[in-house]
Enzyme design. Structure first.
Site: not given
Lengths: 480, 142
Positions: A202-203, A206, A329, A377, A380, A403, A405-406
């Site tokens: 997920n890194h 953008e 984290n 964030p 996408m 942190h 959208a989850g």
């Protein structure tokens, strides 16, 4: 099934006694629709299990982006008093100081449109991405040790950034108190080629623009102006941090026996705060956090280089300025109120960020009259948000926020949903340029794999725990 | 359920992570099958030719800890030596492990790379003995 008491439209309590050994209740932030989804996995049980840790105070808290983790849920916050409590590597996770940095520019969206594809392609070419990505910087072991001790300051001293970048990074990009002898050779071997790399999963990086400003005063303080281009970097401590978590989960397993601590899940293994093992983990975790901040600083430098060299675009590296960089984290030692008395806590945030308000000593001086930017964030295709914490967040949830959208869909479910579709084509049709390395990354990370960001930040805002500052829309995405 | 040379396994997933359920006849084969299944989540071994061999020795207090140490040591090797491991020979003496691992060199641009595992976790870890053999459940952080 874990018992839940509704407290109001956005707060749910998991009462003490829901599972044996809970020292405090659970507090889950969600609306009705989200709770239906949250109940489908075991994350509520994980909130309850985290509440069994020694020193747990007030509540084991879950942000609205909560989902199943291991040990702690993702989106979890637990504060353990340092005089009677513990530190738990599972309350941080493997990607120590995974976090987000937001950069702003004065460039108008209209002035970039002809250069957007070039920009995305150049960023993808110049910043190593993907599984096991390496080779951005050649460091020897001594240099890597200096990175680990000094964090972002090492990068700025090496010419990869500005002093303003440091001022606008949580803890100025360096946690003091790391001892090199607390970190294994394995960790150094994993980290030595990975500084300045994005990684996979997920890194992302953008290219975005500020679509809407909700709070003109705060937006101006953070340098955010409608229709101006921004960049967002999401990455962490890479293999260096993964190895440190691996090493100390092993150590903490032995500590359970040594200190007579019982946890319902071995992944919650912990050690007393003052113990040799607890302090050793904190030392190593600080080193990983410093690596992560240096990593995002080096990537910032590379973005500036690309911006300056972008063909046909009169970009200037100085025009890219850091809005803020925060960890999601990590364990932080923080002072908070405990029943009317100030006390020091080891605040575990796993998939949650700090959200300190105006006047807090934890907010950089330049933002202290306003409060700290909280960068959230999204996925996408949709949006990301900049929020600011509230006094209520300080008193109720240890000055914390969601942190991201989850995740909503598992990777397999996302792959299934993407079958027969071109995710890149769909994003392109929405005007979003994509460069990705992994074969399946785009499918696994498709927008529908995440909760709608509006819903998540909506819970934070409507519950009075955060205020909206601005919404950012993606224009280009670089993925591993 | 796919067969490996060492046992059978299935993959499962949680919201963000993935894991494996493994069945085998002996504890050595269970360790070998778990390693094979873990690399199956990370690498498409089609067409890979063994060009490297690693010797691993580990010792632990409990068999579950030893299994996690084994899988995490392989993740370390895979990342630092750029090795796609696909043949495993494990010898166990109580909680002491000796292993020989065959691997192919693989770089980060290889199309054989399909995913990443950060670590093997202890969450829900189980090794269960039954008349039919041994079963393992392990979750990875991906």
């Amino acid at each position: 099934m874990i018992r839940l008491n509704r407290l109001d439209g956005f707060r749910w309590e998991i009462p003490r006694g829901s599972i044996p050994g809970m020292r405090v209740p659970g507090l889950v932030l969600a609306d009705d629709a989200m709770m239906t989804t949250i109940r489908r996995d075991e994350s509520l049980r994980q909130v309850a299990q985290a509440a069994t840790l020694p020193g747990a105070t007030r509540a084991s808290i879950a942000m609205p982006d909560i989902h199943f983790g291991y040990g702690f849920p993702i989106g979890g916050v637990l504060a353990s008093r340092i005089d009677s409590g513990v530190v738990s590597p599972g309350g941080v996770g493997f990607d120590i100081n995974c976090g987000v940095r937001l950069l702003r520019t004065s460039t108008h969206i209209d002035d970039l449109s002809d250069h957007l594809s070039d920009l995305v392609n150049l960023l993808f070419r110049h910043i190593p991405t993907g599984v096991g990505s390496s080779g951005a910087l050649r460091l020897d072991r001594k240099q890597l040790q200096r990175v680990v001790l000094n964090g972002s300051r090492w990068a700025v001293d090496a010419g990869f950034g500005t002093h303003e970048d440091l001022d606008r990074t949580e803890d100025t990009g360096c946690l003091q108190g790391c001892r090199i002898d607390s970190i294994s050779d394995h960790a150094f071997e994993r980290g030595i080629e990975q500084l300045g790399t994005l990684g996979s999963g997920n890194h992302f990086i953008e290219v975005q623009y500020v679509e809407e400003v909700f709070d003109p005063v705060l937006a101006a303080a953070f340098g955010l102006e409608t229709n101006r281009i921004t960049f967002m970097i999401h990455t962490g401590s890479r293999g260096f941090g993964h190895q440190i978590c691996t090493d100390y989960l092993r150590v903490m397993g032995d500590c359970l026996r040594k200190y007579g601590i019982s946890t319902p899940d071995r992944q919650l293994a912990c050690a007393p705060f003052d113990s040799k093992e607890g302090q050793s983990y904190l030392s190593a975790m600080r080193g990983a956090a410093n690596f992560a901040w240096a990593n995002r600083q080096c990537i910032t430098h590379r973005i500036r280089e690309v911006w300056e060299r972008l063909p046909g675009h009169p970009g200037c590296a100085d025009d890219i300025r850091t809005v803020y960089d925060l960890a999601h984290n990590i364990i932080k030692i923080e002072d908070h109120d405990d029943d009317g008395h100030p006390a020091a806590f080891a605040v575990h945030r796993k998939g949650a960020t700090r959200a300190f308000t105006a006047g807090s000593a934890y907010v950089p001086e330049s933002y202290r009259p306003y409060g700290q930017p909280v960068i959230v964030p999204g996925d996408m295709a949709r949006a990301s948000y900049v929020l600011c914490g509230t006094k209520a967040a300080e008193t109720e949830v240890f000055a914390s926020s969601c942190h991201g959208a989850g995740r909503l869909l598992s990777r397999k479910a996302a792959m299934k949903a993407a079958r027969g579709r071109s995710i890149a084509g769909e994003l392109n049709a929405r005007g979003i340029r994509i460069a990705a390395k992994g074969k399946d990354t785009l499918a696994e990370e498709m927008p529908e794999a995440y909760k709608p960001i509006e819903q998540v930040v909506g819970v934070m805002i409507r519950s009075g725990l955060a205020n909206p500052v601005a919404r950012l829309r993606p224009l280009g995405v670089i993925k591993g | 359920m796919p067969h490996t040379p060492y046992g059978r396994y299935t993959q499962f997933d949680t919201t963000a992570d993935m894991g494996i359920d493994v069945e085998s006849d002996t504890i050595e084969h269970l360790f070998e099958a778990a390693a094979f299944a873990m690399f199956d989540l990370m690498i498409d071994s089609t067409g890979l030719i063994s060009d490297r061999r690693f010797a691993i020795q580990l010792e632990s207090d409990a068999i579950e800890d030893l299994l996690i140490d084994w899988l995490n040591e392989l993740i370390f090797l895979s990342e630092t030596r750029r090795a796609a491991c696909f043949r495993f020979q494990v010898t166990l003496d109580g909680c002491k492990l000796r292993a020989s691992v065959e691997a192919a060199s693989i770089d980060s641009d290889s199309t054989n790379r399909i995913g990443m595992i950060k670590a093997a976790t202890y969450h829900g870890l189980k090794i269960v003995r039954s008349d039919a053999g041994l079963r393992l459940h392990v979750l990875f952080d991906v």
